[in-house]
Write a protein that holds these residues in place. Structure first.
Motif, short mmCIF file in Angstrom:
data_model
loop_
_atom_site.label_atom_id
_atom_site.label_comp_id
_atom_site.label_asym_id
_atom_site.label_seq_id
_atom_site.Cartn_x
_atom_site.Cartn_y
_atom_site.Cartn_z
N TYR A 33 0.85 -1.19 0.00
CA TYR A 33 0.00 0.00 0.00
C TYR A 33 0.88 1.24 0.00
O TYR A 33 1.91 1.28 0.67
CB TYR A 33 -0.88 0.04 1.25
N ARG A 37 -3.37 3.19 -0.25
CA ARG A 37 -3.92 2.68 -1.51
C ARG A 37 -3.19 1.40 -1.92
O ARG A 37 -1.96 1.37 -1.93
CB ARG A 37 -3.77 3.72 -2.61
N VAL A 39 -1.31 -0.80 -4.21
CA VAL A 39 -0.63 -0.49 -5.47
C VAL A 39 0.12 -1.67 -6.08
O VAL A 39 0.30 -1.71 -7.29
CB VAL A 39 0.33 0.72 -5.31
N LEU A 93 -1.12 6.58 -7.41
CA LEU A 93 -1.61 7.45 -6.34
C LEU A 93 -2.79 8.29 -6.81
O LEU A 93 -3.71 8.56 -6.04
CB LEU A 93 -0.50 8.38 -5.84
N THR A 96 -5.90 5.27 -7.98
CA THR A 96 -6.33 4.19 -7.09
C THR A 96 -7.05 4.78 -5.88
O THR A 96 -6.46 5.54 -5.12
CB THR A 96 -5.13 3.34 -6.62
N PRO A 97 -8.31 4.42 -5.69
CA PRO A 97 -9.03 4.95 -4.53
C PRO A 97 -8.59 4.26 -3.24
O PRO A 97 -8.07 3.15 -3.26
CB PRO A 97 -10.49 4.63 -4.85
N LEU A 98 -8.83 4.94 -2.15
CA LEU A 98 -8.61 4.32 -0.85
C LEU A 98 -9.64 3.20 -0.69
O LEU A 98 -10.78 3.34 -1.13
CB LEU A 98 -8.79 5.34 0.27
#
Length: 107
Positions: A33, A37, A39, A93, A96-98
């Motif tokens: 993360y 997020r 990744v 970043l 990509t949503p939380l």
């Protein structure tokens, strides 16, 4: 085969310039993360990113990887290519949503 602790440390070393890098072990493999997020999937000593339209041009020549049986095909990220990693992380970043927080229901 699962990811070794040594390889996971290598992944973290390659991402040390980014703030707030964390990871979770899942079924012998890892999710990395960045600022909360998700990744990277790290499976079988290989770092992979989702095939996203925003990454298509950057990852055009990257080999495909399958993180686990039944998963969608991902792109293998060359962690030693510092500029590529920087560009990919910047895009991830932004796009990509939380993750949504799970709310436990009482019975």
């Amino acid at each position: 085969m699962s990811t070794s602790k040594e390889y996971m440390q290598f992944v973290l070393d390659q991402l040390k310039e980014f703030p707030d890098v964390t990871y979770r072990k899942m079924f012998g493999e890892y999710m990395v993360y960045l600022q909360g997020r998700p990744v990277l999937l790290v499976c079988d000593n290989c770092a992979m990113v989702k095939k996203l339209p925003e990454l298509a041009e950057l990852m055009r020549g990257a080999p495909d990887g399958l993180p686990y049986e039944g998963a969608r095909v991902h792109s293998v990220l060359d962690l030693e290519d510092r500029e590529l990693v920087r560009q990919v992380m910047d895009i991830l970043l932004r796009v990509t949503p939380l993750p949504k927080r799970r709310i436990q229901q009482s019975k």
